[in-house]
Design a protein around this motif. Structure first.
Motif, PDB file in Angstrom:
ATOM      1  N   ASN A  41      33.541  17.513  91.932  1.00 50.60           N
ATOM      2  CA  ASN A  41      32.485  16.714  91.328  1.00 50.60           C
ATOM      3  C   ASN A  41      31.478  17.575  90.561  1.00 50.60           C
ATOM      4  OD1 ASN A  41      31.057  17.893  93.359  1.00 50.60           O
ATOM      5  ND2 ASN A  41      30.346  15.998  94.292  1.00 50.60           N
ATOM      6  N   ASP A  42      31.781  18.853  90.416  1.00 46.69           N
ATOM      7  CA  ASP A  42      30.957  19.768  89.632  1.00 46.69           C
ATOM      8  C   ASP A  42      31.915  20.650  88.825  1.00 46.69           C
ATOM      9  OD1 ASP A  42      28.196  20.668  89.077  1.00 46.69           O
ATOM     10  OD2 ASP A  42      28.940  22.587  89.845  1.00 46.69           O
ATOM     11  N   ILE A  43      31.957  20.417  87.521  1.00 45.23           N
ATOM     12  CA  ILE A  43      32.955  21.053  86.661  1.00 45.23           C
ATOM     13  C   ILE A  43      32.249  21.799  85.538  1.00 45.23           C
ATOM     14  CG2 ILE A  43      34.873  20.637  85.070  1.00 45.23           C
ATOM     15  CD1 ILE A  43      35.427  18.058  86.728  1.00 45.23           C
ATOM     16  N   THR A  44      32.659  23.046  85.307  1.00 46.23           N
ATOM     17  CA  THR A  44      32.132  23.845  84.203  1.00 46.23           C
ATOM     18  C   THR A  44      33.277  24.194  83.269  1.00 46.23           C
ATOM     19  OG1 THR A  44      30.399  24.767  85.616  1.00 46.23           O
ATOM     20  CG2 THR A  44      30.905  25.965  83.585  1.00 46.23           C
ATOM     21  N   VAL A  45      33.076  23.922  81.965  1.00 48.14           N
ATOM     22  CA  VAL A  45      34.087  24.209  80.950  1.00 48.14           C
ATOM     23  C   VAL A  45      33.426  24.913  79.771  1.00 48.14           C
ATOM     24  CG1 VAL A  45      35.567  22.268  81.593  1.00 48.14           C
ATOM     25  CG2 VAL A  45      33.827  21.950  79.846  1.00 48.14           C
ATOM     26  N   PRO A  46      34.215  25.702  79.013  1.00 52.05           N
ATOM     27  CA  PRO A  46      33.635  26.387  77.859  1.00 52.05           C
ATOM     28  C   PRO A  46      33.495  25.467  76.644  1.00 52.05           C
ATOM     29  CG  PRO A  46      35.818  27.276  78.377  1.00 52.05           C
ATOM     30  CD  PRO A  46      35.552  26.168  79.326  1.00 52.05           C
ATOM     31  N   TYR A  47      32.420  25.655  75.938  1.00 53.86           N
ATOM     32  CA  TYR A  47      32.147  24.947  74.691  1.00 53.86           C
ATOM     33  C   TYR A  47      33.263  25.227  73.678  1.00 53.86           C
ATOM     34  CZ  TYR A  47      29.950  24.134  70.142  1.00 53.86           C
ATOM     35  OH  TYR A  47      29.688  23.717  68.868  1.00 53.86           O
ATOM     36  N   ILE A  77      32.853   9.885  80.925  1.00 53.66           N
ATOM     37  CA  ILE A  77      31.918  10.954  80.588  1.00 53.66           C
ATOM     38  C   ILE A  77      30.850  10.321  79.698  1.00 53.66           C
ATOM     39  CG2 ILE A  77      31.573  13.229  79.592  1.00 53.66           C
ATOM     40  CD1 ILE A  77      34.591  13.722  79.957  1.00 53.66           C
ATOM     41  N   MET A  78      29.614  10.373  80.161  1.00 59.88           N
ATOM     42  CA  MET A  78      28.505   9.706  79.488  1.00 59.88           C
ATOM     43  C   MET A  78      28.257  10.287  78.094  1.00 59.88           C
ATOM     44  SD  MET A  78      27.184   7.624  82.070  1.00 59.88           S
ATOM     45  CE  MET A  78      25.474   7.386  81.808  1.00 59.88           C
ATOM     46  N   LEU A  79      27.394   9.596  77.354  1.00 60.42           N
ATOM     47  CA  LEU A  79      27.003  10.024  76.004  1.00 60.42           C
ATOM     48  C   LEU A  79      26.451  11.447  76.020  1.00 60.42           C
ATOM     49  CD1 LEU A  79      25.248   6.755  74.864  1.00 60.42           C
ATOM     50  CD2 LEU A  79      27.415   7.637  74.025  1.00 60.42           C
ATOM     51  N   PRO A  80      26.682  12.203  74.992  1.00 55.86           N
ATOM     52  CA  PRO A  80      27.244  11.830  73.704  1.00 55.86           C
ATOM     53  C   PRO A  80      28.772  11.826  73.670  1.00 55.86           C
ATOM     54  CG  PRO A  80      26.590  14.111  73.620  1.00 55.86           C
ATOM     55  CD  PRO A  80      26.203  13.598  74.989  1.00 55.86           C
ATOM     56  N   TYR A  81      29.433  12.207  74.778  1.00 61.01           N
ATOM     57  CA  TYR A  81      30.903  12.202  74.771  1.00 61.01           C
ATOM     58  C   TYR A  81      31.456  10.785  74.727  1.00 61.01           C
ATOM     59  CZ  TYR A  81      31.114  17.193  75.244  1.00 61.01           C
ATOM     60  OH  TYR A  81      31.011  18.530  74.984  1.00 61.01           O
ATOM     61  N   ASP A  82      30.978   9.910  75.584  1.00 61.46           N
ATOM     62  CA  ASP A  82      31.379   8.507  75.582  1.00 61.46           C
ATOM     63  C   ASP A  82      32.899   8.337  75.657  1.00 61.46           C
ATOM     64  OD1 ASP A  82      30.819   5.768  75.578  1.00 61.46           O
ATOM     65  OD2 ASP A  82      31.019   5.627  73.406  1.00 61.46           O
ATOM     66  N   GLY A 104      25.862  21.657  77.152  1.00 60.64           N
ATOM     67  CA  GLY A 104      24.833  21.088  78.020  1.00 60.64           C
ATOM     68  C   GLY A 104      25.409  20.535  79.305  1.00 60.64           C
ATOM     69  N   ASP A 105      24.600  19.756  79.993  1.00 59.99           N
ATOM     70  CA  ASP A 105      24.974  19.166  81.274  1.00 59.99           C
ATOM     71  C   ASP A 105      25.106  17.657  81.095  1.00 59.99           C
ATOM     72  OD1 ASP A 105      24.777  21.667  82.597  1.00 59.99           O
ATOM     73  OD2 ASP A 105      22.599  21.423  82.666  1.00 59.99           O
ATOM     74  N   PHE A 106      26.229  17.114  81.582  1.00 63.21           N
ATOM     75  CA  PHE A 106      26.542  15.702  81.385  1.00 63.21           C
ATOM     76  C   PHE A 106      27.014  15.092  82.693  1.00 63.21           C
ATOM     77  CE2 PHE A 106      27.327  18.173  77.604  1.00 63.21           C
ATOM     78  CZ  PHE A 106      26.493  17.546  76.687  1.00 63.21           C
ATOM     79  N   LEU A 107      26.840  13.798  82.807  1.00 60.08           N
ATOM     80  CA  LEU A 107      27.274  13.054  83.984  1.00 60.08           C
ATOM     81  C   LEU A 107      28.624  12.413  83.707  1.00 60.08           C
ATOM     82  CD1 LEU A 107      26.395  11.848  86.792  1.00 60.08           C
ATOM     83  CD2 LEU A 107      25.575   9.879  85.497  1.00 60.08           C
ATOM     84  N   PHE A 108      29.529  12.454  84.696  1.00 64.65           N
ATOM     85  CA  PHE A 108      30.719  11.605  84.637  1.00 64.65           C
ATOM     86  C   PHE A 108      30.672  10.697  85.851  1.00 64.65           C
ATOM     87  CE2 PHE A 108      32.273  15.563  86.578  1.00 64.65           C
ATOM     88  CZ  PHE A 108      32.993  15.135  87.681  1.00 64.65           C
ATOM     89  N   THR A 109      31.184   9.477  85.681  1.00 65.84           N
ATOM     90  CA  THR A 109      31.016   8.478  86.720  1.00 65.84           C
ATOM     91  C   THR A 109      32.115   7.425  86.625  1.00 65.84           C
ATOM     92  OG1 THR A 109      29.427   6.931  87.703  1.00 65.84           O
ATOM     93  CG2 THR A 109      29.467   7.049  85.301  1.00 65.84           C
ATOM     94  N   CYS A 110      32.145   6.554  87.617  1.00 64.47           N
ATOM     95  CA  CYS A 110      32.984   5.363  87.596  1.00 64.47           C
ATOM     96  C   CYS A 110      32.038   4.176  87.520  1.00 64.47           C
ATOM     97  CB  CYS A 110      33.858   5.282  88.847  1.00 64.47           C
ATOM     98  SG  CYS A 110      34.829   3.764  88.932  1.00 64.47           S
ATOM     99  N   LEU A 123      29.267  17.569  84.672  1.00 70.24           N
ATOM    100  CA  LEU A 123      30.097  18.334  83.742  1.00 70.24           C
ATOM    101  C   LEU A 123      29.168  19.269  82.985  1.00 70.24           C
ATOM    102  CD1 LEU A 123      32.786  18.870  82.218  1.00 70.24           C
ATOM    103  CD2 LEU A 123      32.133  16.979  80.689  1.00 70.24           C
ATOM    104  N   HIS A 124      29.444  20.582  83.065  1.00 69.98           N
ATOM    105  CA  HIS A 124      28.648  21.591  82.385  1.00 69.98           C
ATOM    106  C   HIS A 124      29.494  22.201  81.278  1.00 69.98           C
ATOM    107  CE1 HIS A 124      26.131  21.208  85.931  1.00 69.98           C
ATOM    108  NE2 HIS A 124      27.211  21.422  86.656  1.00 69.98           N
ATOM    109  N   VAL A 125      29.015  22.104  80.056  1.00 73.46           N
ATOM    110  CA  VAL A 125      29.703  22.685  78.899  1.00 73.46           C
ATOM    111  C   VAL A 125      28.869  23.881  78.466  1.00 73.46           C
ATOM    112  CG1 VAL A 125      30.599  22.280  76.593  1.00 73.46           C
ATOM    113  CG2 VAL A 125      30.557  20.398  78.252  1.00 73.46           C
ATOM    114  N   VAL A 126      29.429  25.074  78.647  1.00 70.08           N
ATOM    115  CA  VAL A 126      28.658  26.313  78.424  1.00 70.08           C
ATOM    116  C   VAL A 126      29.210  27.100  77.236  1.00 70.08           C
ATOM    117  CG1 VAL A 126      27.942  26.493  80.828  1.00 70.08           C
ATOM    118  CG2 VAL A 126      30.064  27.577  80.112  1.00 70.08           C
TER     119      VAL A 126
END
Length: 127
Positions: A41-47, A77-82, A104-110, A123-126
């Motif tokens: 529930n905590d994911i970091t990925v490269p930009y 995955i919430m905005l701006p990804y949508d 940045g940091d984003f929320l993903f949810t059901c 979701l952390h995009v670094v």
């Protein structure tokens, strides 16, 4: 003024539609979802990379209107990804490829059951 509004709306549509992709993934992330939440529930990925999210439902999720019509889980995955993957039934795996174009940091949810169960994550995009 009208042209500026039209340009802005068009720009938002272009940017929001360019995150989902059919490009070859750089990274694959397997996610399990149940009424207990997402794992991990905590994911970091490269930009700038294309990430293939593979989401597997471990249980039935929630029923439509709390009735008998099971709709399972989803992964949003919430905005701006949508980006939304819907109706993931128990034992089923669904996939989505996303180009990580917003740092940045984003929320993903059901959205189906997030008000009832702890189905959310970060979701952390670094860079």
């Amino acid at each position: 003024m009208k042209k500026a509004v039209i340009f802005l709306v068009f720009g938002l549509l272009v940017f929001s539609s360019c995150t989902k992709t059919e490009d070859k993934p750089d990274i694959v992330i397997d996610i399990k979802v149940s009424k207990e939440g997402y794992f991990p529930n905590d994911i970091t990925v490269p930009y700038g990379k294309v990430v293939l999210f593979r989401i597997t439902a471990l249980d039935d999720g929630i029923s439509a209107g709390y009735g008998s019509n099971n709709v399972g889980h989803c992964f949003y995955i919430m905005l701006p990804y949508d980006v939304m993957v819907e109706n993931i039934k128990k034992g089923e795996t669904k996939e989505v490829k996303v180009k990580m174009v917003y740092p940045g940091d984003f929320l993903f949810t059901c959205p189906y059951c997030s008000g009832i169960f702890p189905t959310k994550g970060d979701l952390h995009v670094v860079r």
